[in-house]
Structure formats: structure tokens, C-alpha cells
Design a protein around this motif. Structure first.
Motif, PDB file in Angstrom:
ATOM      1  N   HIS A   7     -69.112   1.868  15.886  1.00 46.19           N
ATOM      2  CA  HIS A   7     -68.053   1.289  15.049  1.00 46.19           C
ATOM      3  C   HIS A   7     -68.457   1.019  13.593  1.00 46.19           C
ATOM      4  O   HIS A   7     -67.604   0.652  12.795  1.00 46.19           O
ATOM      5  N   ASN A   8     -69.707   1.181  13.231  1.00 47.53           N
ATOM      6  CA  ASN A   8     -70.134   0.961  11.846  1.00 47.53           C
ATOM      7  C   ASN A   8     -70.418   2.294  11.175  1.00 47.53           C
ATOM      8  O   ASN A   8     -71.474   2.882  11.377  1.00 47.53           O
ATOM      9  N   PHE A   9     -69.477   2.766  10.368  1.00 45.28           N
ATOM     10  CA  PHE A   9     -69.687   4.029   9.663  1.00 45.28           C
ATOM     11  C   PHE A   9     -68.890   4.043   8.364  1.00 45.28           C
ATOM     12  O   PHE A   9     -67.939   3.292   8.189  1.00 45.28           O
ATOM     13  N   ILE A  10     -69.322   4.919   7.479  1.00 43.75           N
ATOM     14  CA  ILE A  10     -68.681   5.095   6.174  1.00 43.75           C
ATOM     15  C   ILE A  10     -68.419   6.588   5.988  1.00 43.75           C
ATOM     16  O   ILE A  10     -69.277   7.410   6.295  1.00 43.75           O
ATOM     17  N   VAL A  11     -67.246   6.924   5.457  1.00 42.67           N
ATOM     18  CA  VAL A  11     -66.913   8.308   5.121  1.00 42.67           C
ATOM     19  C   VAL A  11     -66.728   8.390   3.614  1.00 42.67           C
ATOM     20  O   VAL A  11     -65.981   7.603   3.032  1.00 42.67           O
ATOM     21  N   GLU A  12     -67.430   9.338   2.992  1.00 40.56           N
ATOM     22  CA  GLU A  12     -67.295   9.563   1.554  1.00 40.56           C
ATOM     23  C   GLU A  12     -66.895  11.017   1.330  1.00 40.56           C
ATOM     24  O   GLU A  12     -67.518  11.923   1.893  1.00 40.56           O
ATOM     25  N   ILE A  13     -65.849  11.217   0.525  1.00 37.51           N
ATOM     26  CA  ILE A  13     -65.361  12.554   0.212  1.00 37.51           C
ATOM     27  C   ILE A  13     -65.429  12.709  -1.298  1.00 37.51           C
ATOM     28  O   ILE A  13     -64.831  11.916  -2.038  1.00 37.51           O
ATOM     29  N   ASP A  14     -66.183  13.732  -1.759  1.00 39.27           N
ATOM     30  CA  ASP A  14     -66.363  13.942  -3.202  1.00 39.27           C
ATOM     31  C   ASP A  14     -65.023  13.956  -3.933  1.00 39.27           C
ATOM     32  O   ASP A  14     -64.091  14.670  -3.537  1.00 39.27           O
ATOM     33  N   GLY A  15     -64.944  13.171  -4.992  1.00 40.22           N
ATOM     34  CA  GLY A  15     -63.775  13.197  -5.859  1.00 40.22           C
ATOM     35  C   GLY A  15     -62.582  12.410  -5.353  1.00 40.22           C
ATOM     36  O   GLY A  15     -61.559  12.341  -6.031  1.00 40.22           O
ATOM     37  N   LEU A  16     -62.676  11.780  -4.181  1.00 35.70           N
ATOM     38  CA  LEU A  16     -61.563  10.979  -3.667  1.00 35.70           C
ATOM     39  C   LEU A  16     -61.948   9.507  -3.698  1.00 35.70           C
ATOM     40  O   LEU A  16     -63.131   9.165  -3.582  1.00 35.70           O
ATOM     41  N   PRO A  17     -60.952   8.633  -3.828  1.00 45.42           N
ATOM     42  CA  PRO A  17     -61.279   7.201  -3.807  1.00 45.42           C
ATOM     43  C   PRO A  17     -61.817   6.816  -2.428  1.00 45.42           C
ATOM     44  O   PRO A  17     -61.701   7.577  -1.471  1.00 45.42           O
ATOM     45  N   GLU A  18     -62.391   5.629  -2.341  1.00 43.74           N
ATOM     46  CA  GLU A  18     -62.915   5.157  -1.060  1.00 43.74           C
ATOM     47  C   GLU A  18     -61.787   5.067  -0.034  1.00 43.74           C
ATOM     48  O   GLU A  18     -60.754   4.456  -0.280  1.00 43.74           O
ATOM     49  N   LEU A  19     -61.980   5.714   1.098  1.00 45.20           N
ATOM     50  CA  LEU A  19     -60.986   5.740   2.152  1.00 45.20           C
ATOM     51  C   LEU A  19     -61.607   5.176   3.427  1.00 45.20           C
ATOM     52  O   LEU A  19     -62.747   5.499   3.758  1.00 45.20           O
ATOM     53  N   ALA A  20     -60.860   4.355   4.137  1.00 50.27           N
ATOM     54  CA  ALA A  20     -61.355   3.772   5.390  1.00 50.27           C
ATOM     55  C   ALA A  20     -60.753   4.550   6.559  1.00 50.27           C
ATOM     56  O   ALA A  20     -59.537   4.715   6.646  1.00 50.27           O
ATOM     57  N   PHE A  21     -61.611   5.027   7.439  1.00 49.98           N
ATOM     58  CA  PHE A  21     -61.178   5.743   8.644  1.00 49.98           C
ATOM     59  C   PHE A  21     -61.558   4.915   9.857  1.00 49.98           C
ATOM     60  O   PHE A  21     -62.585   4.240   9.862  1.00 49.98           O
ATOM     61  N   ASP A  22     -60.730   4.986  10.899  1.00 50.59           N
ATOM     62  CA  ASP A  22     -61.062   4.234  12.109  1.00 50.59           C
ATOM     63  C   ASP A  22     -61.633   5.123  13.210  1.00 50.59           C
ATOM     64  O   ASP A  22     -62.106   4.618  14.222  1.00 50.59           O
ATOM     65  N   GLU A  23     -61.627   6.441  12.986  1.00 54.20           N
ATOM     66  CA  GLU A  23     -62.242   7.338  13.965  1.00 54.20           C
ATOM     67  C   GLU A  23     -62.673   8.625  13.273  1.00 54.20           C
ATOM     68  O   GLU A  23     -61.952   9.152  12.421  1.00 54.20           O
ATOM     69  N   VAL A  24     -63.845   9.113  13.649  1.00 56.87           N
ATOM     70  CA  VAL A  24     -64.361  10.388  13.157  1.00 56.87           C
ATOM     71  C   VAL A  24     -64.918  11.145  14.352  1.00 56.87           C
ATOM     72  O   VAL A  24     -65.663  10.586  15.145  1.00 56.87           O
ATOM     73  N   ARG A  25     -64.531  12.406  14.484  1.00 56.26           N
ATOM     74  CA  ARG A  25     -65.086  13.288  15.502  1.00 56.26           C
ATOM     75  C   ARG A  25     -65.681  14.501  14.795  1.00 56.26           C
ATOM     76  O   ARG A  25     -64.968  15.202  14.084  1.00 56.26           O
ATOM     77  N   LEU A  26     -66.975  14.719  14.998  1.00 53.56           N
ATOM     78  CA  LEU A  26     -67.675  15.826  14.352  1.00 53.56           C
ATOM     79  C   LEU A  26     -67.957  16.924  15.363  1.00 53.56           C
ATOM     80  O   LEU A  26     -68.180  16.652  16.534  1.00 53.56           O
TER      81      LEU A  26
END
Length: 142
Positions: A7-26
Motif C-alpha cells: 500500500h505504500n507506493f508513488i507513481v511519477e510520470i514525466d511531464g505530468l503533475p503529481e497524481l495519486a493512484f490507488d492501484e498499480v499492476r505491472l
């Protein structure tokens, strides 16, 4: 060593403002298997060789807000604007919120953007789902 909580993660996308996601599947990450047999082989056993590599897609989910950054990125792909590929970083944090594991998605771009569901009797949050294609996934030291 204990495994990390999810549950502790950060997503950063070049050139986009800080966005909060509640789920990521890689992933998934996979390699096709090629069965190979030489004509002179006396048995019918096949040799297995690695074939084409497949990486992704990645799925990112968040609650819908008035921020249109993901939609704008998707429209850049749809409209064929140059420079739509972006690097994405997903960083898993340990219990003290320090970087533990980092995945880098190189040359990512949105292939699907989905909204909903909208339900007249519902009381839950509207979801925005982003599917990313990418050239390569790299596990980097945090």
C-alpha cells in the motif's frame, strides 16, 4: 527478510503533475517459447529456445477528479502528437516510507483510458483506469 506491504507506493510520470493512484499492476513479463528439433534428432523431444519478449501492459487506477492530465495524454496519442511517450516510475516504499523497490517503464504511452462505472444507486468513487504500453520495464535500485 520480511516482504513489503503493497500500500505504500508513488507513481511519477514525466511531464505530468503529481497524481495519486490507488492501484498499480505491472507486467506480465514473458518470453515466448520456441520448440526446435533438428531433422537428424533420433528422438521427438523438442529443444526449447527463448523467443519474442512481451512486457506489459501496466494498469493504473485512481479516483476520478477534475484533473484532466491522463485524458490529455491519451488525446495526444490519439491525435498523433509528437513526444507522447513518457517515462514512468513506480516506487514501492518500505515501512518508514523510504524507497525500497523502483520499476521504470521506458517510453510509456496510454493505450486505454476507462471511466466508471456510473451507478444511480451507487455511493462509491468513480474510477479512472489507465492502461500503459511501454518499450521496456527495468527494475532499478531504489
Amino acid at each position: 527478510m520480511n516482504p513489503f506491504p503493497n500500500h505504500n507506493f508513488i507513481v511519477e510520470i514525466d511531464g505530468l503533475p503529481e497524481l495519486a493512484f490507488d492501484e498499480v499492476r505491472l507486467g506480465p513479463l514473458r518470453v515466448d517459447v520456441i520448440e526446435y528439433r533438428e531433422g537428424g534428432d533420433k528422438t521427438s523431444d523438442a529443444r526449447l529456445l527463448p523467443g519474442r519478449v512481451h512486457e506489459g501492459p501496466a494498469l493504473l487506477r485512481r479516483g476520478l477528479s477534475a484533473d484532466s492530465a491522463l485524458y490529455d495524454w491519451w488525446t495526444a496519442v490519439r491525435d498523433g502528437q509528437p513526444g507522447y511517450e513518457k517515462n514512468v516510475s513506480v516506487t514501492l516504499l518500505d515501512a518508514s516510507r523510504q524507497p525500497a523497490v523502483r520499476w521504470l517503464l521506458h517510453a510509456a504511452w496510454p493505450s486505454r483510458l476507462e471511466f466508471g462505472p456510473l451507478e444511480g444507486r451507487g455511493a462509491s468513487v468513480v474510477v479512472e483506469l489507465l492502461e500503459l504500453q511501454y518499450r521496456r520495464l527495468e527494475l532499478a535500485s531504489a
